[in-house]
Design a protein around this motif. Structure first.
Motif, PDB file in Angstrom:
ATOM      1  N   GLU A  35     -30.085  -0.116 -20.123  1.00 15.17           N
ATOM      2  CA  GLU A  35     -30.460  -0.296 -18.914  1.00 15.17           C
ATOM      3  C   GLU A  35     -31.518  -0.940 -17.897  1.00 15.17           C
ATOM      4  OE1 GLU A  35     -32.925   2.616 -18.844  1.00 15.17           O
ATOM      5  OE2 GLU A  35     -32.160   3.621 -20.594  1.00 15.17           O
ATOM      6  N   GLN A  38     -28.716  -0.743 -15.526  1.00 13.61           N
ATOM      7  CA  GLN A  38     -28.849   0.733 -14.474  1.00 13.61           C
ATOM      8  C   GLN A  38     -29.887   0.359 -13.220  1.00 13.61           C
ATOM      9  OE1 GLN A  38     -29.669   4.077 -16.540  1.00 13.61           O
ATOM     10  NE2 GLN A  38     -29.890   5.181 -14.383  1.00 13.61           N
ATOM     11  N   LEU A 135     -39.749  -0.361 -18.710  1.00 11.23           N
ATOM     12  CA  LEU A 135     -38.917  -0.111 -19.877  1.00 11.23           C
ATOM     13  C   LEU A 135     -39.450  -0.359 -20.965  1.00 11.23           C
ATOM     14  CD1 LEU A 135     -35.852   0.502 -20.967  1.00 11.23           C
ATOM     15  CD2 LEU A 135     -35.566  -2.058 -20.268  1.00 11.23           C
ATOM     16  N   ARG A 165     -39.383   4.289 -18.610  1.00  8.57           N
ATOM     17  CA  ARG A 165     -37.907   4.652 -19.124  1.00  8.57           C
ATOM     18  C   ARG A 165     -38.326   3.981 -20.655  1.00  8.57           C
ATOM     19  NH1 ARG A 165     -32.972   3.352 -15.489  1.00  8.57           N
ATOM     20  NH2 ARG A 165     -34.821   4.431 -13.319  1.00  8.57           N
TER      21      ARG A 165
END
Length: 184
Positions: A35, A38, A135, A165
């Motif tokens: 993650e 990205q 996240l 996320r």
């Protein structure tokens, strides 16, 4: 564009993890790394955590590893209150101190030692308002401490542009299966 991401999630005991070398930790770190990589492509500059045991300290280790390839990536640790590690076991304190020493910025949101749950609510608000994304290692099927940050960020997202996320157990299962597939 996500410049600042807050990372949080389960504590080790909520996952039944009582050893730093538990196999699950490696998969959790891989999921976090995936993650963050990205997000780095999207302009990530800062990762912020509160220094809690588990997901947050594992995320810090991932950041330190990523800094080899992305030296401009920075880690900020914003503890909910002073001396949060005071009652922790020696091994946990060591991991925590190691993260604080390597972090690019360290501060406490509340300038007092623990007084009450309000300090955790204040920390959740701070994290969401000071970041572009969250996240969160949290699965709605398994209750735990991340639930409060999840609920607050969902509510915040209703009236603000905010990127939420989640890393869930299905995501970890996919990583496990991918690794097992590579071994055969």
């Amino acid at each position: 564009m996500v410049k600042v991401v807050a990372v949080s999630g389960y504590k080790p005991f909520e996952l039944g993890i009582f050893q730093a070398n538990h196999p699950a930790v490696g998969f959790i770190k891989k999921a976090i790394r995936k993650e963050l990589e990205q997000l780095l492509e999207e302009g990530l500059e800062w990762v912020i955590i509160s220094g809690q045991l588990g997901t947050e300290l594992w995320a810090a280790e991932v950041v330190f590893d990523l800094q080899n390839d992305f030296p401009s990536l920075q880690l900020g640790v914003f503890t909910p209150f002073l001396k949060q590690e005071e009652s922790w076991k020696a091994q946990n304190k060591e991991s925590y101190e190691s993260v604080l020493i390597q972090a690019d910025y360290v501060d406490s949101i509340s300038k007092k030692p623990y007084e009450g749950a309000w300090q955790f609510r204040q920390k959740n608000q701070f994290f969401v308002k000071k970041s572009d994304a969250l996240l969160l290692f949290y699965d709605q099927e398994k209750d735990g401490s991340p639930k409060f940050l999840y609920e607050y960020s969902k509510q915040y997202k209703e009236s603000h542009p905010y990127d939420l996320r989640l890393i869930g157990f299905d995501d970890l299962q996919i990583l496990v299966e991918e690794e097992q597939g590579e071994q055969y």
